[in-house]
Design a protein around this motif. Sequence first.
Motif, PDB file in Angstrom:
ATOM      1  N   PHE A 111       0.800  -1.223   0.000  1.00 20.49           N
ATOM      2  CA  PHE A 111       0.000   0.000   0.000  1.00 20.49           C
ATOM      3  C   PHE A 111       0.837   1.279   0.000  1.00 20.49           C
ATOM      4  CE2 PHE A 111      -3.192  -3.050   1.039  1.00 20.49           C
ATOM      5  CZ  PHE A 111      -4.368  -2.499   0.564  1.00 20.49           C
ATOM      6  N   PHE A 112       2.149   1.140  -0.051  1.00 23.14           N
ATOM      7  CA  PHE A 112       3.015   2.317  -0.043  1.00 23.14           C
ATOM      8  C   PHE A 112       3.944   2.265  -1.241  1.00 23.14           C
ATOM      9  CE2 PHE A 112       1.736   1.660   4.338  1.00 23.14           C
ATOM     10  CZ  PHE A 112       1.386   2.943   4.745  1.00 23.14           C
ATOM     11  N   SER A 113       3.978   3.350  -1.976  1.00 19.19           N
ATOM     12  CA  SER A 113       4.800   3.394  -3.186  1.00 19.19           C
ATOM     13  C   SER A 113       6.214   3.882  -2.908  1.00 19.19           C
ATOM     14  CB  SER A 113       4.145   4.314  -4.236  1.00 19.19           C
ATOM     15  OG  SER A 113       3.944   5.620  -3.699  1.00 19.19           O
ATOM     16  N   GLU A 114       6.420   4.554  -1.778  1.00 22.74           N
ATOM     17  CA  GLU A 114       7.734   5.100  -1.480  1.00 22.74           C
ATOM     18  C   GLU A 114       8.563   4.121  -0.647  1.00 22.74           C
ATOM     19  OE1 GLU A 114       5.158   6.053   2.004  1.00 22.74           O
ATOM     20  OE2 GLU A 114       4.932   6.125  -0.180  1.00 22.74           O
ATOM     21  N   ASP A 115       9.878   4.223  -0.805  1.00 24.59           N
ATOM     22  CA  ASP A 115      10.825   3.432  -0.009  1.00 24.59           C
ATOM     23  C   ASP A 115      10.525   1.933  -0.059  1.00 24.59           C
ATOM     24  OD1 ASP A 115      12.141   5.755   0.827  1.00 24.59           O
ATOM     25  OD2 ASP A 115      10.750   6.026   2.498  1.00 24.59           O
ATOM     26  N   LYS A 116      10.197   1.420  -1.234  1.00 22.32           N
ATOM     27  CA  LYS A 116       9.836   0.008  -1.340  1.00 22.32           C
ATOM     28  C   LYS A 116      10.993  -0.899  -0.913  1.00 22.32           C
ATOM     29  CE  LYS A 116       6.084  -1.097  -3.434  1.00 22.32           C
ATOM     30  NZ  LYS A 116       4.822  -1.546  -2.805  1.00 22.32           N
ATOM     31  N   GLN A 117      12.193  -0.577  -1.389  1.00 26.42           N
ATOM     32  CA  GLN A 117      13.324  -1.426  -1.060  1.00 26.42           C
ATOM     33  C   GLN A 117      13.634  -1.383   0.424  1.00 26.42           C
ATOM     34  OE1 GLN A 117      14.683  -3.603  -3.259  1.00 26.42           O
ATOM     35  NE2 GLN A 117      15.563  -4.402  -1.354  1.00 26.42           N
ATOM     36  N   LYS A 118      13.506  -0.215   1.023  1.00 25.89           N
ATOM     37  CA  LYS A 118      13.747  -0.085   2.464  1.00 25.89           C
ATOM     38  C   LYS A 118      12.734  -0.912   3.250  1.00 25.89           C
ATOM     39  CE  LYS A 118      14.325   3.335   6.154  1.00 25.89           C
ATOM     40  NZ  LYS A 118      13.441   2.644   7.096  1.00 25.89           N
ATOM     41  N   ARG A 119      11.486  -0.879   2.811  1.00 26.27           N
ATOM     42  CA  ARG A 119      10.444  -1.659   3.485  1.00 26.27           C
ATOM     43  C   ARG A 119      10.723  -3.155   3.357  1.00 26.27           C
ATOM     44  NH1 ARG A 119       5.923   1.064   5.106  1.00 26.27           N
ATOM     45  NH2 ARG A 119       5.815   3.255   4.478  1.00 26.27           N
ATOM     46  N   LEU A 120      11.161  -3.573   2.174  1.00 30.15           N
ATOM     47  CA  LEU A 120      11.488  -4.992   1.982  1.00 30.15           C
ATOM     48  C   LEU A 120      12.634  -5.419   2.894  1.00 30.15           C
ATOM     49  CD1 LEU A 120      11.299  -5.708  -1.863  1.00 30.15           C
ATOM     50  CD2 LEU A 120       9.900  -6.701  -0.065  1.00 30.15           C
ATOM     51  N   ASP A 122      13.488  -4.124   5.684  1.00 37.86           N
ATOM     52  CA  ASP A 122      13.014  -4.125   7.062  1.00 37.86           C
ATOM     53  C   ASP A 122      12.233  -5.403   7.363  1.00 37.86           C
ATOM     54  OD1 ASP A 122      12.448  -2.759   9.649  1.00 37.86           O
ATOM     55  OD2 ASP A 122      10.390  -2.798   8.917  1.00 37.86           O
ATOM     56  N   ILE A 123      11.380  -5.822   6.431  1.00 38.14           N
ATOM     57  CA  ILE A 123      10.606  -7.060   6.607  1.00 38.14           C
ATOM     58  C   ILE A 123      11.545  -8.250   6.716  1.00 38.14           C
ATOM     59  CG2 ILE A 123       8.978  -8.649   5.522  1.00 38.14           C
ATOM     60  CD1 ILE A 123       7.709  -6.138   4.173  1.00 38.14           C
ATOM     61  N   GLU A 124      12.518  -8.314   5.807  1.00 36.64           N
ATOM     62  CA  GLU A 124      13.444  -9.448   5.803  1.00 36.64           C
ATOM     63  C   GLU A 124      14.248  -9.515   7.097  1.00 36.64           C
ATOM     64  OE1 GLU A 124      16.653 -11.523   2.780  1.00 36.64           O
ATOM     65  OE2 GLU A 124      16.362  -9.343   2.683  1.00 36.64           O
ATOM     66  N   GLN A 125      14.744  -8.375   7.544  1.00 32.80           N
ATOM     67  CA  GLN A 125      15.545  -8.358   8.767  1.00 32.80           C
ATOM     68  C   GLN A 125      14.725  -8.793   9.981  1.00 32.80           C
ATOM     69  OE1 GLN A 125      17.254  -4.546   9.747  1.00 32.80           O
ATOM     70  NE2 GLN A 125      18.268  -5.307  11.580  1.00 32.80           N
ATOM     71  N   LYS A 126      13.530  -8.239  10.115  1.00 34.11           N
ATOM     72  CA  LYS A 126      12.684  -8.599  11.251  1.00 34.11           C
ATOM     73  C   LYS A 126      12.290 -10.069  11.203  1.00 34.11           C
ATOM     74  CE  LYS A 126      10.880  -3.991  12.226  1.00 34.11           C
ATOM     75  NZ  LYS A 126       9.726  -3.067  12.171  1.00 34.11           N
TER      76      LYS A 126
END
Length: 222
Positions: A111-120, A122-126
């Motif tokens: 649902f967010f178009s910005e910072d897609k790679q950063k969000r990915l 973050d998900i992977e690390q957590k």
Amino acid sequence: MSGKVVLHYFDGRGKMESIRWLLAAAGVEFEEVIITKREQYVKLMNDGALMFQQVPLVEIDGMQIVQTKAIMNYIAGKYNLYGKDLKERALIDMYTEGTIDLMDLMMLYYFFSEDKQKRLSDIEQKAKERFLPVFEKGLANSDFLVGNQLSRADVHLLETTLMLQELFPTILSTFPKIQAFQERMKALPRISKFLQPGSARKPPSDEVYVKTVKEVLSHLFK
């Protein structure tokens, strides 16, 4: 209200997908009313079906149940997916809340178009550092997360890890217990059926799904 289980939601995963998984694991057939227009959502509100003006909504046993956790608690309790006593239920709830936290991260990603790679990232690390080690440890000495029988915690874990692998195909490479767990779960007849093409399982979110949700729930995206 018919005797059939009826789900009211969008044509996508969202908060309803875990409910679909639980019903499938319990062997319960259900129908879906797909929400595509805001008018449908407004009608549900005007009819008094949405206690807190939110979907999912599930019609079951003559009731209209809202709030995702309440729905899943009811289904798990009704179909013997909630442990044998209060202590097991507490453990199941803890594992379940963990899977929900992780799934929420993945759902919001679309649902967010910005910072897609950063969000990915973050998900992977957590997932690797906070969540997956807990489930790996929980499966160290048992085929199931809690007790000696299938529970909702197992169903949610399978759903969650399959979602993770859609984003990160090799993420389970250092979690052999979870890998073995997946294979056992996928071999269960009801789960296997739900994983087949043409089942009620929904694909990952796409632009059409996101656009529909934002239009129907426009008051939440202002």
